[in-house]
Design a protein around this motif. Structure first.
Motif, PDB file in Angstrom:
ATOM      1  N   GLY A  54       4.338  -0.899   1.846  1.00  0.00           N
ATOM      2  CA  GLY A  54       5.139   0.190   1.299  1.00  0.00           C
ATOM      3  C   GLY A  54       6.615  -0.161   1.244  1.00  0.00           C
ATOM      4  N   GLU A  55       7.097  -0.827   2.272  1.00  0.00           N
ATOM      5  CA  GLU A  55       8.492  -1.260   2.296  1.00  0.00           C
ATOM      6  C   GLU A  55       8.769  -2.239   1.161  1.00  0.00           C
ATOM      7  OE1 GLU A  55      10.444  -4.304   5.215  1.00  0.00           O
ATOM      8  OE2 GLU A  55      10.537  -2.321   6.148  1.00  0.00           O
ATOM      9  N   ALA A  56       7.831  -3.169   0.930  1.00  0.00           N
ATOM     10  CA  ALA A  56       8.008  -4.157  -0.137  1.00  0.00           C
ATOM     11  C   ALA A  56       8.013  -3.495  -1.513  1.00  0.00           C
ATOM     12  CB  ALA A  56       6.904  -5.207  -0.058  1.00  0.00           C
ATOM     13  N   ILE A  57       7.154  -2.510  -1.705  1.00  0.00           N
ATOM     14  CA  ILE A  57       7.107  -1.804  -2.985  1.00  0.00           C
ATOM     15  C   ILE A  57       8.380  -0.984  -3.190  1.00  0.00           C
ATOM     16  CG2 ILE A  57       5.902   0.005  -4.288  1.00  0.00           C
ATOM     17  CD1 ILE A  57       3.303  -1.035  -2.907  1.00  0.00           C
ATOM     18  N   GLY A  58       8.889  -0.427  -2.104  1.00  0.00           N
ATOM     19  CA  GLY A  58      10.141   0.313  -2.203  1.00  0.00           C
ATOM     20  C   GLY A  58      11.297  -0.557  -2.662  1.00  0.00           C
ATOM     21  N   LYS A  59      11.291  -1.810  -2.219  1.00  0.00           N
ATOM     22  CA  LYS A  59      12.345  -2.748  -2.613  1.00  0.00           C
ATOM     23  C   LYS A  59      12.112  -3.312  -4.013  1.00  0.00           C
ATOM     24  CE  LYS A  59      13.294  -4.409   2.099  1.00  0.00           C
ATOM     25  NZ  LYS A  59      13.199  -5.587   2.998  1.00  0.00           N
ATOM     26  N   ARG A  60      10.840  -3.382  -4.395  1.00  0.00           N
ATOM     27  CA  ARG A  60      10.481  -4.019  -5.665  1.00  0.00           C
ATOM     28  C   ARG A  60       9.379  -3.188  -6.337  1.00  0.00           C
ATOM     29  NH1 ARG A  60      11.437  -8.945  -7.957  1.00  0.00           N
ATOM     30  NH2 ARG A  60       9.773  -9.945  -9.153  1.00  0.00           N
ATOM     31  N   PRO A  61       9.740  -2.113  -7.034  1.00  0.00           N
ATOM     32  CA  PRO A  61       8.750  -1.189  -7.599  1.00  0.00           C
ATOM     33  C   PRO A  61       7.797  -1.835  -8.603  1.00  0.00           C
ATOM     34  CG  PRO A  61      10.916  -0.187  -7.570  1.00  0.00           C
ATOM     35  CD  PRO A  61      11.116  -1.627  -7.219  1.00  0.00           C
ATOM     36  N   GLU A  62       8.191  -2.962  -9.173  1.00  0.00           N
ATOM     37  CA  GLU A  62       7.325  -3.627 -10.153  1.00  0.00           C
ATOM     38  C   GLU A  62       6.195  -4.430  -9.504  1.00  0.00           C
ATOM     39  OE1 GLU A  62      11.085  -6.292  -9.933  1.00  0.00           O
ATOM     40  OE2 GLU A  62      10.508  -4.208  -9.539  1.00  0.00           O
ATOM     41  N   LEU A  63       6.198  -4.554  -8.178  1.00  0.00           N
ATOM     42  CA  LEU A  63       5.127  -5.248  -7.469  1.00  0.00           C
ATOM     43  C   LEU A  63       3.797  -4.588  -7.796  1.00  0.00           C
ATOM     44  CD1 LEU A  63       5.202  -6.341  -3.752  1.00  0.00           C
ATOM     45  CD2 LEU A  63       3.221  -5.169  -4.662  1.00  0.00           C
ATOM     46  N   ARG A  64       2.756  -5.400  -7.949  1.00  0.00           N
ATOM     47  CA  ARG A  64       1.431  -4.888  -8.248  1.00  0.00           C
ATOM     48  C   ARG A  64       0.455  -5.279  -7.142  1.00  0.00           C
ATOM     49  NH1 ARG A  64       3.975  -2.014 -10.458  1.00  0.00           N
ATOM     50  NH2 ARG A  64       4.128  -1.507 -12.680  1.00  0.00           N
ATOM     51  N   LEU A  65      -0.473  -4.358  -6.857  1.00  0.00           N
ATOM     52  CA  LEU A  65      -1.428  -4.504  -5.760  1.00  0.00           C
ATOM     53  C   LEU A  65      -2.843  -4.562  -6.322  1.00  0.00           C
ATOM     54  CD1 LEU A  65      -2.273  -4.309  -2.722  1.00  0.00           C
ATOM     55  CD2 LEU A  65      -2.175  -1.819  -3.002  1.00  0.00           C
ATOM     56  N   ALA A  69     -11.956  -1.200  -4.560  1.00  0.00           N
ATOM     57  CA  ALA A  69     -11.784   0.249  -4.676  1.00  0.00           C
ATOM     58  C   ALA A  69     -11.898   0.964  -3.334  1.00  0.00           C
ATOM     59  CB  ALA A  69     -12.813   0.815  -5.661  1.00  0.00           C
ATOM     60  N   ASP A  70     -12.740   0.461  -2.423  1.00  0.00           N
ATOM     61  CA  ASP A  70     -12.884   1.089  -1.106  1.00  0.00           C
ATOM     62  C   ASP A  70     -11.587   1.018  -0.310  1.00  0.00           C
ATOM     63  OD1 ASP A  70     -15.488   1.488  -1.848  1.00  0.00           O
ATOM     64  OD2 ASP A  70     -16.373   0.192  -0.301  1.00  0.00           O
ATOM     65  N   VAL A  71     -10.847  -0.068  -0.482  1.00  0.00           N
ATOM     66  CA  VAL A  71      -9.552  -0.213   0.192  1.00  0.00           C
ATOM     67  C   VAL A  71      -8.536   0.738  -0.422  1.00  0.00           C
ATOM     68  CG1 VAL A  71      -7.657  -1.796   0.734  1.00  0.00           C
ATOM     69  CG2 VAL A  71     -10.032  -2.600   0.809  1.00  0.00           C
ATOM     70  N   LEU A  72      -8.470   0.754  -1.738  1.00  0.00           N
ATOM     71  CA  LEU A  72      -7.474   1.583  -2.423  1.00  0.00           C
ATOM     72  C   LEU A  72      -7.708   3.069  -2.165  1.00  0.00           C
ATOM     73  CD1 LEU A  72      -7.174  -0.310  -5.819  1.00  0.00           C
ATOM     74  CD2 LEU A  72      -5.775  -0.553  -3.751  1.00  0.00           C
ATOM     75  N   ALA A  73      -8.950   3.471  -1.981  1.00  0.00           N
ATOM     76  CA  ALA A  73      -9.245   4.885  -1.718  1.00  0.00           C
ATOM     77  C   ALA A  73      -8.624   5.364  -0.411  1.00  0.00           C
ATOM     78  CB  ALA A  73     -10.755   5.092  -1.689  1.00  0.00           C
ATOM     79  N   GLN A  74      -8.398   4.427   0.507  1.00  0.00           N
ATOM     80  CA  GLN A  74      -7.798   4.784   1.803  1.00  0.00           C
ATOM     81  C   GLN A  74      -6.273   4.843   1.739  1.00  0.00           C
ATOM     82  OE1 GLN A  74      -9.410   2.454   5.105  1.00  0.00           O
ATOM     83  NE2 GLN A  74     -11.154   1.893   3.822  1.00  0.00           N
ATOM     84  N   HIS A  75      -5.694   4.387   0.623  1.00  0.00           N
ATOM     85  CA  HIS A  75      -4.239   4.306   0.509  1.00  0.00           C
ATOM     86  C   HIS A  75      -3.762   4.870  -0.825  1.00  0.00           C
ATOM     87  CE1 HIS A  75      -3.987   1.965   4.193  1.00  0.00           C
ATOM     88  NE2 HIS A  75      -5.032   1.272   3.759  1.00  0.00           N
ATOM     89  N   PRO A  76      -3.937   6.175  -1.020  1.00  0.00           N
ATOM     90  CA  PRO A  76      -3.533   6.784  -2.293  1.00  0.00           C
ATOM     91  C   PRO A  76      -2.037   6.665  -2.572  1.00  0.00           C
ATOM     92  CG  PRO A  76      -4.036   8.472  -0.652  1.00  0.00           C
ATOM     93  CD  PRO A  76      -4.506   7.162  -0.085  1.00  0.00           C
ATOM     94  N   GLN A  77      -1.248   6.372  -1.541  1.00  0.00           N
ATOM     95  CA  GLN A  77       0.194   6.225  -1.749  1.00  0.00           C
ATOM     96  C   GLN A  77       0.530   5.039  -2.647  1.00  0.00           C
ATOM     97  OE1 GLN A  77      -1.502   5.428   0.984  1.00  0.00           O
ATOM     98  NE2 GLN A  77      -0.384   4.066   2.393  1.00  0.00           N
ATOM     99  N   PHE A  78      -0.431   4.132  -2.841  1.00  0.00           N
ATOM    100  CA  PHE A  78      -0.187   2.961  -3.670  1.00  0.00           C
ATOM    101  C   PHE A  78      -0.808   3.078  -5.064  1.00  0.00           C
ATOM    102  CE2 PHE A  78      -0.405   0.762   0.682  1.00  0.00           C
ATOM    103  CZ  PHE A  78       0.956   0.916   0.884  1.00  0.00           C
TER     104      PHE A  78
END
Length: 211
Positions: A54-65, A69-78
């Motif tokens: 989250g800190e890295a995305i805050g510094k660089r909003p264009e970062l892509r993850l 899908a099971d992982v992403l479902a646990q982190h809706p903030q991304f």
């Protein structure tokens, strides 16, 4: 392609772009500096540190993850920067061609439910590397130039790592998933892999770059 091994299972790949694999709680946050994309193999804390990401995305909003899908479902903030991947799929990230392998985490114990885990074959115009996450899935449809092989974990024994390296037959292999070993213990395991793995093998210190 320049690969830098960070603590435990984290790799930083630089060349076409900056790609980071598995920046977990044991790895240095500096691995994420200037990253264009991040690949996550599975949900465990030693492979995914949500605060650092989250800190890295805050510094660089264009970062892509990119993650299962099971992982992403646990982190809706991304959700705004995330793309789901699955075994058999291919995609491009940070200028690299990536193929997804695997499906499940290695068995820790029959009483512990298995979770999704994917491995990544990362390629540029001249070479490739394979990061299996927490599994010994062999990418049987390709030739691997650089393999990162798990060295120690609650879900494995050393003979499995040796057989994994033998099955992949890479041009060279390096230790991965090594933070839980003592220095003395690592030397014992390294010695067996050097003798029995069937390829050039090395265990490098965190921060080491590999050309």
């Amino acid at each position: 392609m320049r690969i830098t091994k960070f603590t435990h299972s984290c790799l930083r790949v630089e060349g076409a772009g900056v790609l980071v694999v598995d920046p977990g709680a044991f790895s240095e946050r500096a691995a994420l500096d200037g990253a264009d994309a991040v690949l996550i193999t599975h949900e465990h804390f030693d492979h995914l540190d949500p605060d650092a990401l989250g800190e890295a995305i805050g510094k660089r909003p264009e970062l892509r993850l990119f993650a299962h899908a099971d992982v992403l479902a646990q982190h809706p903030q991304f959700a705004g920067v995330a793309t789901a991947v699955e075994p058999g799929g291919t995609f491009e990230a940070a200028g690299y061609r990536i193929r997804v392998y695997g499906g499940q985490h290695a068995v820790i114990h029959p009483d512990i439910p298995r979770i999704a885990n994917v491995g990544y074959l990362i390629a540029d115009e001249s070479t490739n590397l394979y990061h299996p996450g927490d599994s010994f899935t062999v990418p049987e449809d390709t030739t691997v130039d650089t393999l990162f092989a798990p060295l120690n974990a609650p879900w494995m024994k050393l003979s499995e790592s040796i057989d994994f390296v033998r099955a992949v037959k890479p041009g060279r292999a390096y230790a991965l998933h090594d933070y839980l070993l003592t220095e003395t213990g690592a030397k014992v395991s390294d010695g067996h892999l050097e003798r029995l793995g069937g390829t050039k093998y090395a265990h490098v210190a965190p921060g080491t770059s590999i050309a």
